[in-house]
Design a protein around this motif. Structure first.
Motif, mmCIF file in Angstrom:
data_model
loop_
_atom_site.group_PDB
_atom_site.id
_atom_site.type_symbol
_atom_site.label_atom_id
_atom_site.label_comp_id
_atom_site.label_asym_id
_atom_site.label_seq_id
_atom_site.Cartn_x
_atom_site.Cartn_y
_atom_site.Cartn_z
ATOM 1 N N UNK A 24 9.239 -41.753 29.014
ATOM 2 C CA UNK A 24 8.989 -40.658 28.079
ATOM 3 C C UNK A 24 7.497 -40.579 27.751
ATOM 4 N N UNK A 25 6.940 -39.360 27.688
ATOM 5 C CA UNK A 25 5.509 -39.207 27.439
ATOM 6 C C UNK A 25 5.136 -39.490 25.996
ATOM 7 N N UNK A 26 3.860 -39.878 25.810
ATOM 8 C CA UNK A 26 3.313 -40.057 24.462
ATOM 9 C C UNK A 26 3.031 -38.706 23.814
ATOM 10 N N UNK A 27 2.827 -37.686 24.638
ATOM 11 C CA UNK A 27 2.545 -36.358 24.110
ATOM 12 C C UNK A 27 2.542 -35.322 25.207
ATOM 13 N N UNK A 28 2.520 -34.056 24.787
ATOM 14 C CA UNK A 28 2.517 -32.952 25.743
ATOM 15 C C UNK A 28 1.614 -31.847 25.229
ATOM 16 N N UNK A 29 0.766 -31.302 26.104
ATOM 17 C CA UNK A 29 -0.169 -30.241 25.746
ATOM 18 C C UNK A 29 0.268 -28.966 26.459
ATOM 19 N N UNK A 30 0.672 -27.929 25.735
ATOM 20 C CA UNK A 30 1.069 -26.673 26.394
ATOM 21 C C UNK A 30 -0.156 -25.947 26.944
ATOM 22 N N UNK A 31 -0.001 -25.318 28.107
ATOM 23 C CA UNK A 31 -1.127 -24.633 28.743
ATOM 24 C C UNK A 31 -1.202 -23.149 28.397
ATOM 25 N N UNK A 32 -0.114 -22.563 27.936
ATOM 26 C CA UNK A 32 -0.119 -21.134 27.637
ATOM 27 C C UNK A 32 -1.129 -20.833 26.518
ATOM 28 N N UNK A 33 -2.039 -19.933 26.796
ATOM 29 C CA UNK A 33 -3.061 -19.581 25.817
ATOM 30 C C UNK A 33 -4.200 -20.573 25.717
ATOM 31 N N UNK A 34 -4.232 -21.579 26.623
ATOM 32 C CA UNK A 34 -5.283 -22.604 26.578
ATOM 33 C C UNK A 34 -6.495 -22.176 27.400
ATOM 34 N N UNK A 35 -7.597 -22.870 27.172
ATOM 35 C CA UNK A 35 -8.807 -22.663 27.968
ATOM 36 C C UNK A 35 -9.417 -24.020 28.276
ATOM 37 N N UNK A 36 -10.124 -24.101 29.397
ATOM 38 C CA UNK A 36 -10.703 -25.377 29.818
ATOM 39 C C UNK A 36 -12.204 -25.224 29.961
ATOM 40 N N UNK A 37 -12.922 -26.282 29.588
ATOM 41 C CA UNK A 37 -14.385 -26.254 29.590
ATOM 42 C C UNK A 37 -14.903 -27.474 30.358
ATOM 43 N N UNK A 38 -15.714 -27.205 31.379
ATOM 44 C CA UNK A 38 -16.297 -28.278 32.177
ATOM 45 C C UNK A 38 -17.596 -27.773 32.801
ATOM 46 N N UNK A 39 -18.664 -28.591 32.759
ATOM 47 C CA UNK A 39 -18.710 -29.932 32.164
ATOM 48 C C UNK A 39 -18.737 -29.887 30.640
#
Length: 353
Positions: free
Chosen positions: A45-60
């Protein structure tokens, strides 16, 4: 019946805690609709879950000066999650797949790898088991060779290009694209095995295709007697310890002492079985001074040391966090050598015992 989300990518990353400035290794699984993270790979079982709907990613992401190759995922509720990869290519691979997953969610599409977008119809007469026996035929099959790469000798193996050449010349496929798909099927079914970092990384999802049509990607038949042996440079004598595994990499590094004050030069020997990084007195001695257990570890590049004066370094430090969260800090001679050590340790941590 509801379909389970596809597992797009998985592996160890270092994740920042949500409340304190603590960074811990986590087994991270990227699904079509979210990211699950586990304390250990074997956990159910996972320690947590992050939903991707409506998310944004920043790199670097440069919010943490001492940590390199960090990317930030901001969810719809404006909560930030920070992950650190081991090196540039690994970070970029995670970011690329997460961006694509988010784009697919926004467009109401299913996630699909680039290599599977076009349907390639293989002849219905192909039988993988029979094909495998043909490939192993001593006269007309694929020739097993002794190949050399990165100071390692691979015995009884062959290149990815040789596999595709044979499939085309034997009329098993009509072109190299079909050959790539068929070779990937042979790989997934265990009829072919990856040998070396390049082919292993592709098989574990770090490339567009699990099988590589390349002259520096090595493979072998599982019952062929394949073995790999490492050797040293003229200035570096191989130690003759009684270990089962082959030497993947060896050389001198600076190691930080347990009290985080002193640094000492140690000779490190990385073996794939058992998955340990042993270190020795560089002046000599056959018995190791200690060992770092690598199975399930996370290794990342770092800028400088926490809680200490900056040691005279420039992009050459890296950190190993073991499965039981013991931290080791090491210094390479150059940034190139650091990347080589990180990739070698990652490979052993994934496949070693």
């Amino acid at each position: 019946m509801e379909r389970e989300p596809m597992r797009i990518r998985e592996g160890y990353l270092v994740k920042k805690g949500s409340m304190f400035n603590t960074w811990k290794p986590m087994w991270v699984v990227l699904l079509e609709d979210g990211i699950e993270f586990y304390k250990r790979k074997a956990d159910n079982s996972p320690k947590g879950m992050i939903p991707l709907k409506g998310s944004s990613i920043h790199s670097p992401c440069q919010d943490f000066g001492k940590r390199m190759f960090v990317f930030k995922l901001t969810v719809a509720k404006q909560q930030d999650h920070f992950f650190q990869a081991a090196y540039l290519e690994e970070r970029d691979a995670w970011v690329r797949d997460i961006k694509k997953a988010i784009h697919c969610i926004d467009g109401g599409q299913r996630f699909a790898r680039k290599s599977t977008r076009k349907s390639i119809r293989l002849p219905e007469t192909i039988n993988l088991s029979a094909l495998y026996l043909s490939m192993k035929d001593p006269e007309k099959g694929i020739k097993e060779l002794k190949l050399e790469k990165d100071k390692r000798v691979f015995n009884h193996c062959f290149t990815g290009t040789c596999v595709i050449d044979w499939l085309v010349s034997s009329s098993s496929v009509r072109n190299r694209k079909e050959g790539l798909l068929l070779a990937s099927s042979l790989l997934s079914e265990g009829y072919l095995q990856p040998a070396g970092d390049t082919s292993k990384a592709a098989a574990e999802g770090l490339s567009d295709t699990p099988f590589l049509d390349l002259s520096d990607a090595y493979y072998y038949f599982p019952d062929s007697g394949f073995f790999c042996e490492g050797y040293s440079s003229d200035d570096d004598v191989v130690l003759k310890e009684e270990f089962r595994g082959t030497i993947v990499k060896q050389g001198c590094l600076l190691k930080q002492g347990h009290r985080r004050k002193n640094w000492k030069v140690r000779k490190f020997v990385l073996r794939d079985d058992p998955a340990y990084l042993h270190y020795y007195d560089p002046a000599g001695g056959e018995e190791p001074l200690g060992a770092i257990h690598l199975r399930g570890c996370v290794v990342t590049a770092v800028e400088d040391m926490p809680d200490t004066k900056k040691y005279d370094v420039d992009n050459i430090l890296f950190e190993i966090i073991t499965a039981n969260e013991i931290h080791y800090y090491l210094q390479a001679a150059s940034s190139t050598e650091r990347t080589e050590w990180i990739k070698a340790i990652q490979s052993v941590a994934r496949t070693g015992k």
